[in-house]
Scaffold this active site. Sequence first.
Site, short mmCIF file in Angstrom:
data_model
loop_
_atom_site.label_atom_id
_atom_site.label_comp_id
_atom_site.label_asym_id
_atom_site.label_seq_id
_atom_site.Cartn_x
_atom_site.Cartn_y
_atom_site.Cartn_z
N GLN A 1 -12.35 -3.20 -35.41
CA GLN A 1 -12.01 -4.35 -36.26
C GLN A 1 -11.36 -5.45 -35.43
O GLN A 1 -10.39 -5.22 -34.71
CB GLN A 1 -11.09 -3.91 -37.41
CG GLN A 1 -10.75 -5.01 -38.39
CD GLN A 1 -11.97 -5.58 -39.12
OE1 GLN A 1 -12.89 -4.85 -39.48
NE2 GLN A 1 -11.99 -6.89 -39.33
N ASP B 1 -22.04 -3.26 -34.70
CA ASP B 1 -21.41 -4.52 -35.10
C ASP B 1 -21.85 -5.66 -34.16
O ASP B 1 -21.45 -6.81 -34.35
CB ASP B 1 -19.89 -4.36 -35.07
CG ASP B 1 -19.16 -5.36 -35.96
OD1 ASP B 1 -19.79 -5.87 -36.91
OD2 ASP B 1 -17.98 -5.64 -35.69
N LYS C 1 -15.38 -1.84 -45.96
CA LYS C 1 -16.53 -1.33 -45.22
C LYS C 1 -16.67 0.18 -45.44
O LYS C 1 -17.78 0.69 -45.64
CB LYS C 1 -16.39 -1.65 -43.73
CG LYS C 1 -16.59 -3.14 -43.43
CD LYS C 1 -16.12 -3.54 -42.04
CE LYS C 1 -16.17 -5.06 -41.86
NZ LYS C 1 -15.54 -5.54 -40.63
#
Length: 278
Positions: A95, A118, A51
């Site tokens: 994450q 996200d 990413k």
Amino acid sequence: MLMSGTELARAIVQRAAEKAADYTRRTGAKPCLATVIVGEDPASVTYVRMKQNRCHKAGIESRHVALPERTTTEELVAQIRELSDDPAVHGILLQHPVPHHIDERAAFEAIAPHKDVDGVTMHSFAGMSFGHNDFLSCTPGGIMRLLDAHDVEIAGKHAVVIGRSPILGKPAAMLLLARDATVTICHSKTVGLADVVRTADIVVAAVGKPRFVQGDWIKPGAVVVDAGYNEGNVGDVDFDAAVDHAGLITPVPGGVGPTTIAVLLEQTVDASLRQLDA
Ligand code: NAP
């Protein structure tokens, strides 16, 4: 027919890069994504690095926060709040998964809604459920982009989503429902899963088990989206068997994966522009 995500992702990232350049022209700074990782799970480390690389190529700054495995929920929440309050940070990605002793939900909820690029907060989930999207969960967002790019009719179709995780199965189901699909959500306690899947016009596999969905579960001509990504580059669908039944099917790799990262970058740039105009 294959539903490849590679070209689509490239186009999304290209547009995001153009918008990032516009942000930089206007401010002299770059849109900034903060990535937070707790512990050293090798797969997570690889995902985050991937990413960051993509951010770099698209003209997005990435700020990395690596915390040790022993980090407590309180420490993680405090770190994320700090990033939420930092005006130089436009998007925050924690994450998933975090170590078991951490309350992941509490950590996600520390992300300011306007930085939730996200799409993991309850605020974003409510937005996806009620059709007022600010940010989408990236994988479900990528799935919808894939379906649209391949002109898949969604309204009135029976979509079966296998998996109900908060980052994938549930938001994918909400996005399909918002587009007028009739949605069935399956999970580990579902009885007669194969027969439910056999009634699906659209199958979304988000189980986390290699080659779990069998070829003869797929109704002839159905659209099969494999969101799974397991060791050995294998999806959650038995591709070789399913490909003979499906009308459209995503490959693994090269299907849902690339679109997930593309949506993350796009939403980061959109967040930076919205914060500039706020
Ligand atoms: P997860 O949190 O482990 O959730 C898995 C879901 O599958 C759960 O809802 C579970 O049901 C359900 N399930 C497990 N066994 C089942 C069974 N025998 N029958 C029916 N349902 C069953 O996983 P996730 O985070 O959603 O990820 C799912 C997959 O997507 C993984 O392969 C992951 O690597 C992949 N993924 C890909 C991307 C990408 O960018 N392409 C991003 C994220 C995840 P219960 O709720 O009842 O336990």
